[in-house]
Design an enzyme around this catalytic site. Sequence first.
Site, short mmCIF file in Angstrom:
data_model
loop_
_atom_site.label_atom_id
_atom_site.label_comp_id
_atom_site.label_asym_id
_atom_site.label_seq_id
_atom_site.Cartn_x
_atom_site.Cartn_y
_atom_site.Cartn_z
N HIS A 47 34.39 38.33 69.85
CA HIS A 47 34.38 36.94 69.38
C HIS A 47 33.41 36.10 70.20
O HIS A 47 32.56 35.38 69.65
CB HIS A 47 35.80 36.38 69.47
CG HIS A 47 35.95 34.98 68.96
ND1 HIS A 47 36.57 34.69 67.77
CD2 HIS A 47 35.57 33.78 69.48
CE1 HIS A 47 36.56 33.39 67.57
NE2 HIS A 47 35.96 32.80 68.61
N GLU A 48 33.51 36.19 71.52
CA GLU A 48 32.67 35.35 72.38
C GLU A 48 31.22 35.81 72.37
O GLU A 48 30.31 34.99 72.55
CB GLU A 48 33.24 35.34 73.81
CG GLU A 48 34.65 34.77 73.93
CD GLU A 48 34.80 33.35 73.37
OE1 GLU A 48 33.81 32.59 73.39
OE2 GLU A 48 35.91 33.01 72.92
N HIS A 51 29.48 33.97 69.70
CA HIS A 51 29.07 32.65 70.17
C HIS A 51 27.82 32.74 71.03
O HIS A 51 26.90 31.92 70.91
CB HIS A 51 30.20 32.01 70.99
CG HIS A 51 31.40 31.62 70.19
ND1 HIS A 51 31.31 31.05 68.94
CD2 HIS A 51 32.73 31.70 70.48
CE1 HIS A 51 32.53 30.79 68.48
NE2 HIS A 51 33.41 31.19 69.39
#
Length: 224
Positions: free
Chosen positions: A126-127, A130
């Site tokens: 997920h990160e 980003h």
Amino acid sequence: MAQEPSSPGGSLGVKAVDEVQAMIQKSLELFPFFYPSLNPTIHITFELVWTLFTVCSADFDSLVVPKVKLLRRRMAEAGCAVKDNFFRAVVCQGRKGMAYFAPGHGIFVCSNHVRFQDEVNQLIIHELIHAYDDCRAVNLQWNNCAHQACSEIRAGHLSGDCHFMRELLRGHFKLRGHEPECIRRRVLLSLFSNPNCVGSAAKDSMEDVWDICYNDTQPFDKAP
């Protein structure tokens, strides 16, 4: 960025920083869905159900090319190569999320908030999305509600956070249309921590960018 637990049983004993750092290393090295069980009593049901479902239904490319390795390779190709020290376990004080990306500093996993290897795997994926967005964007401003909403939509869609088996294990039993609903719920949870997303700004910003960001699957050819 605030996130719900990725797997069940998230209220068990707190992990030490060095334990979570070792879990991060496994996320960088192993297939996302196959890992040694750290708590056989809790993990056996989750691991068997999730692994069997993944093998039966997933695109086999996801087993051959783990998402973490693919994302790191795509970041390197975009000029933003990251070493293993980009990923760190820390004790998070006064932070509700389980992990966060700090531009220019790296990805931090909250050792006092995570319990299982699967959670760490999902948080890293997920990160990293980003981080990839931060790398490729010319003027991405994380304090801009619409900009953050777009990256959160992409991370929710591309990471597998909202796979229906994960939703079932969280206690959300809706099957039809579960993924967009799950993504919206989790995006709003993250946006509420942004002081620029007060009132209706969070939901309005999310809806304004939904179509373009949900359909943007880079660096994948399609949503995994």
